[in-house]
Write a protein that holds these residues in place. Structure first.
Motif, mmCIF file in Angstrom:
data_model
loop_
_atom_site.group_PDB
_atom_site.id
_atom_site.type_symbol
_atom_site.label_atom_id
_atom_site.label_comp_id
_atom_site.label_asym_id
_atom_site.label_seq_id
_atom_site.Cartn_x
_atom_site.Cartn_y
_atom_site.Cartn_z
ATOM 1 N N LEU A 131 39.788 -21.739 71.447
ATOM 2 C CA LEU A 131 41.189 -21.319 71.526
ATOM 3 C C LEU A 131 42.085 -22.517 71.238
ATOM 4 O O LEU A 131 43.085 -22.407 70.524
ATOM 5 C CB LEU A 131 41.498 -20.700 72.889
ATOM 6 N N CYS A 132 41.719 -23.685 71.771
ATOM 7 C CA CYS A 132 42.429 -24.911 71.380
ATOM 8 C C CYS A 132 42.322 -25.098 69.866
ATOM 9 O O CYS A 132 43.291 -25.449 69.204
ATOM 10 C CB CYS A 132 41.825 -26.143 72.068
ATOM 11 N N HIS A 133 41.127 -24.840 69.334
ATOM 12 C CA HIS A 133 40.943 -25.034 67.895
ATOM 13 C C HIS A 133 41.918 -24.176 67.104
ATOM 14 O O HIS A 133 42.526 -24.632 66.138
ATOM 15 C CB HIS A 133 39.503 -24.725 67.486
ATOM 16 N N MET A 134 42.092 -22.926 67.524
ATOM 17 C CA MET A 134 43.012 -22.042 66.793
ATOM 18 C C MET A 134 44.423 -22.596 66.832
ATOM 19 O O MET A 134 45.135 -22.611 65.831
ATOM 20 C CB MET A 134 42.979 -20.644 67.412
ATOM 21 N N SER A 135 44.843 -23.033 68.009
ATOM 22 C CA SER A 135 46.185 -23.559 68.148
ATOM 23 C C SER A 135 46.357 -24.819 67.295
ATOM 24 O O SER A 135 47.345 -24.973 66.578
ATOM 25 C CB SER A 135 46.418 -23.865 69.624
ATOM 26 N N LEU A 136 45.385 -25.713 67.365
ATOM 27 C CA LEU A 136 45.507 -27.014 66.708
ATOM 28 C C LEU A 136 45.280 -26.920 65.201
ATOM 29 O O LEU A 136 45.879 -27.668 64.430
ATOM 30 C CB LEU A 136 44.501 -28.003 67.319
ATOM 31 N N ASP A 137 44.413 -26.019 64.774
ATOM 32 C CA ASP A 137 44.084 -25.907 63.350
ATOM 33 C C ASP A 137 44.977 -24.873 62.665
ATOM 34 O O ASP A 137 45.755 -25.195 61.772
ATOM 35 C CB ASP A 137 42.601 -25.525 63.198
ATOM 36 N N ILE A 138 44.915 -23.634 63.114
ATOM 37 C CA ILE A 138 45.637 -22.564 62.418
ATOM 38 C C ILE A 138 47.147 -22.808 62.461
ATOM 39 O O ILE A 138 47.859 -22.570 61.492
ATOM 40 C CB ILE A 138 45.282 -21.191 63.036
ATOM 41 N N TYR A 139 47.644 -23.290 63.583
ATOM 42 C CA TYR A 139 49.092 -23.477 63.742
ATOM 43 C C TYR A 139 49.544 -24.914 63.451
ATOM 44 O O TYR A 139 50.642 -25.289 63.819
ATOM 45 C CB TYR A 139 49.519 -23.073 65.155
ATOM 46 N N GLN A 140 48.686 -25.716 62.818
ATOM 47 C CA GLN A 140 49.031 -27.139 62.702
ATOM 48 C C GLN A 140 50.305 -27.400 61.897
ATOM 49 O O GLN A 140 51.094 -28.274 62.252
ATOM 50 C CB GLN A 140 47.864 -27.945 62.121
ATOM 51 N N ASP A 141 50.524 -26.639 60.831
ATOM 52 C CA ASP A 141 51.747 -26.853 60.038
ATOM 53 C C ASP A 141 52.987 -26.664 60.910
ATOM 54 O O ASP A 141 53.911 -27.469 60.896
ATOM 55 C CB ASP A 141 51.820 -25.855 58.877
ATOM 56 N N ARG A 142 52.969 -25.568 61.675
ATOM 57 C CA ARG A 142 54.136 -25.284 62.516
ATOM 58 C C ARG A 142 54.250 -26.296 63.658
ATOM 59 O O ARG A 142 55.351 -26.660 64.063
ATOM 60 C CB ARG A 142 54.049 -23.865 63.061
#
Ligand code: SF4
Ligand code: SF4
Ligand code: FES
Lengths: 331, 310
Positions: free
Chosen positions: B233-244
């Protein structure tokens, strides 16, 4: 034992920025960080500013950042800190303005506590007198309330300083004030309409749905208030009271609906559950969804339920009570 | 003797982070771990079901524990959030016999009951405590020695510490130990124990990405080449949302985020393609360019294969 205390010093009126200053001190067995700081102030540097009173974890005035975590200085053993971290650093509480050295400005903290109206509403008194009951309104009926431990709060501010949501959003009401609010929602003396007014205020932006459940407040609280658990109870009460339209409430009810349906969370369907048919917000998540699709990160929305899904539904039917309420609210 | 566990994959590794499942399966054999997957297990509730219906969440987990108990195996989790939720649930079920009875009366209608005999352990803990850092070190073929690696623990594997009992939440060391065993250099930064924001990312995106951005920026400013996390779940936040997240803190982050087993796999010389790194939104070739060329040198050199067979 001779130790170095590294203390963050800062006088906003004269210093361009905070600086760390080392103080060497011979510490006796069993001394607390507060005792050491008082000795440093008395023996070495009278200009060191700190706040304390009771010296026994009652007044809540000596909370500070010790070795990177929020603690009451009067309850923190020097020896244990050395064993745990091999050093002692002392700094003011984070995310609150510094007045001087270890003293922070608690104005915003008290303002938020006041904002949740931490007193019984006048209607709690009025309704009792109208019904003419002999029960004295300020007495709690013994068997009809549960405050968990939220009334043990000593308002030290440690939880707010540690709160990761408050760190990025200073308007967040924060763990201490929300725990205090929950104490009044759990109080049986207030009538339902007064509770509803409280909930309507608390479900607004900067309220109960801003907590990310990071558990920092639970970990650092010196009185085991467990503010996050109080916030979770507030969320549950809000949903039960039919205040189920906010994104946060939909997150919970939508998540449960998906688990009930297929046993596991389906990330392809979750945004629809939370956002519903708000076009502007759907357009906001859509680009990420497309990129995820491209990278093979979107599970099939048609994925079959897990084996034994019937048992999952039995569990929901046996232990769940929210579904009826939330369905009623959505229609 | 292999270490054998009942693998609890959790939702993310079967959904939006399939690379976590793939990389876990790619590394465990080399570490002497065998698993039997709990294919009929449900979601752990992720703390969200527990917010709405605490008893439902406990019963879902008791059902999963009963399945592992049938196999006579402890549960291995590969998600920090699952570990936090399931560990806390297991503790309560073991400590409150009345609660367990109440749940078992429902479970027994359609399956096994839970007797409270198993433990729940995260892959990170198993690697550190049961496989051992020595054994891990022996498996390292591609040392990550020019990388500065930022550990990102995530909340639920650390707090509340009394429900977890592995790392000190003020000063955790297990990820640092694993990074050192892989010959990388762990980056020290405050944000390593903080929150990725994921639990509110759908409804309060501004708060979530500000958290993720602050932590990633701090890691990067402290010299991190990439980040590693034991929580998908951290990965999703840090990877998928990294641009934002980068926009929220005015920074160009470009910080690759690895799942724990991907880090282990790269250091063990497992081909990057077998670890699913191409599924990340933030490209990882700054890492794999180095590890893949080292790996090719290894396999080119005669004798490596025979050495591996010993
Ligand atoms: S659990 Fe919620 S209230 Fe408590 S510190 Fe974290 S974000 Fe703040
Ligand atoms: S909840 Fe705990 S940490 Fe927060 S102000 Fe009250 S006593 Fe201090
Ligand atoms: S001095 Fe009163 S709580 Fe520490």
């Amino acid at each position: 034992m001779r130790l170095t205390f590294t203390i963050t010093r800062f006088n906003p009126e004269t210093d361009p920025r905070p600086r760390d200053e080392p103080y060497r001190l011979d510490v006796e067995r069993g001394q607390t960080v507060l005792e050491a700081l008082i000795r440093i102030k008395q023996e070495q540097d009278g200009s060191l500013a700190l706040r304390y009173s009771c010296r026994s974890a009652i007044c809540g005035s000596c909370a500070m950042d010790i070795n990177g975590a929020e603690k009451l200085a009067c309850r923190t053993s020097v020896r244990k800190e050395i064993e745990r971290h091999g050093r002692i650093t002392v700094a003011p509480l984070r995310n609150l303005p510094v007045i001087k050295d270890l003293v922070v400005d608690m104005t915003s903290f008290w303002g938020k506590v006041r904002a949740v109206t931490p007193w019984l509403s006048a209607s709690a008194l009025a309704s009792r007198t109208e019904t003419g009951r002999t029960l004295r309104p300020m007495l709690l009926p013994r068997d009809r309330y549960q405050f968990h431990n939220v009334d043990a709060c000593i308002m030290c501010g440690a939880c707010v300083a540690a709160c990761t949501s408050h760190e990025v959003s200073r308007r967040f009401l924060g763990p201490a004030a929300l725990a205090k609010a929950e104490r009044f929602l759990a109080d049986p003396r207030e009538p339902a309409d007064a509770k509803r007014t409280r909930l309507r205020f608390l479900e607004q932006p900067d309220g109960i749905w801003d907590c990310t459940r990071c558990n920092f407040c639970v970990e650092v609280c010196p009185k085991d208030v467990q503010p996050m658990e109080a916030i979770i109870r507030l969320r549950r009460v809000a949903i039960e009271a039919g205040l189920a339209r906010s994104g946060g409430a939909r997150h919970i009810t939508g998540f449960m609906a998906l688990i009930r349906r297929s046993g596991r969370l389906n990330e392809a369907l979750m945004p629809l559950q939370v956002i519903g048919c708000n076009l502007r917000r759907l357009l906001r998540v859509a680009p990420l969804g497309l990129r995820m699709l491209w990278h093979g990160k979107v599970p099939s929305p048609l994925a079959p339920p897990i084996p034994g899904i019937a048992q999952i539904r039995t569990i929901f039917n046996s232990f769940g009570h929210l579904k009826r309420i939330t369905r009623a609210d959505h229609t | 003797m292999p270490l054998t566990y009942a693998l609890y994959p959790g939702c993310a590794a079967k959904g939006a982070t399939p690379e976590l499942y793939q990389s876990t399966m790619a590394i465990i054999g080399r570490l002497g771990i065998e698993v039997q997957e709990l294919t009929a297990s449900s979601c752990c509730g992720a703390g969200v079901v527990g917010e709405g219906e605490p008893d439902v969440a406990l019963a879902l987990n008791a059902r999963t524990f009963a399945q592992a108990e049938q196999l006579g195996l402890d549960v291995m989790t590969i998600c920090g959030t699952c570990q936090g939720v399931m560990g806390a649930a297991n503790k309560r079920l073991k400590q409150e016999p009345g609660l367990l009875d109440r749940i078992n009366r429902v479970l027994e209608r359609e399956g096994p009951i839970y007797r409270g005999t198993i433990q729940v352990k995260h892959l990170l803990w198993i690697v550190v405590r049961e496989v051992g850092l020595h054994r891990l070190g022996q498996e390292v073929r591609v040392p990550l020695n020019e990388f500065r690696i930022a550990p990102f623990y995530g909340c639920y594997i650390l707090r509340p510490s009394w429900d977890l009992g592995f790392d000190d939440p003020e000063n955790p060391t297990s990820l640092e130990k694993v990074i050192r065993a892989a010959k990388g250099e762990p980056v020290a930064y405050v944000g390593r124990t903080k929150c990725c924001g994921f639990p509110v990312i759908l409804e309060q995106e501004a708060i979530a990405v500000a958290m993720a951005g602050t932590n990633m920026k701090e890691a990067k400013d402290s010299g991190a080449d990439f980040m590693v996390t034991p929580c998908p779940l951290c990965h999703m936040s840090l990877d998928i949302y990294q641009d934002r997240a980068g926009q929220a803190v005015n920074a160009n982050l470009s910080l690759p985020i690895l799942h724990l087993p991907q880090l282990l796999g790269l250091a063990m010389g497992i081909p990057a393609k077998d670890l699913g790194v191409s599924r990340h939104l933030v490209p990882v070739h700054t890492i794999t360019r180095v590890t893949e060329s080292r790996r090719m040198q290894l396999t080119d050199r005669k004798g490596v294969a025979s050495h591996e067979n010993h």
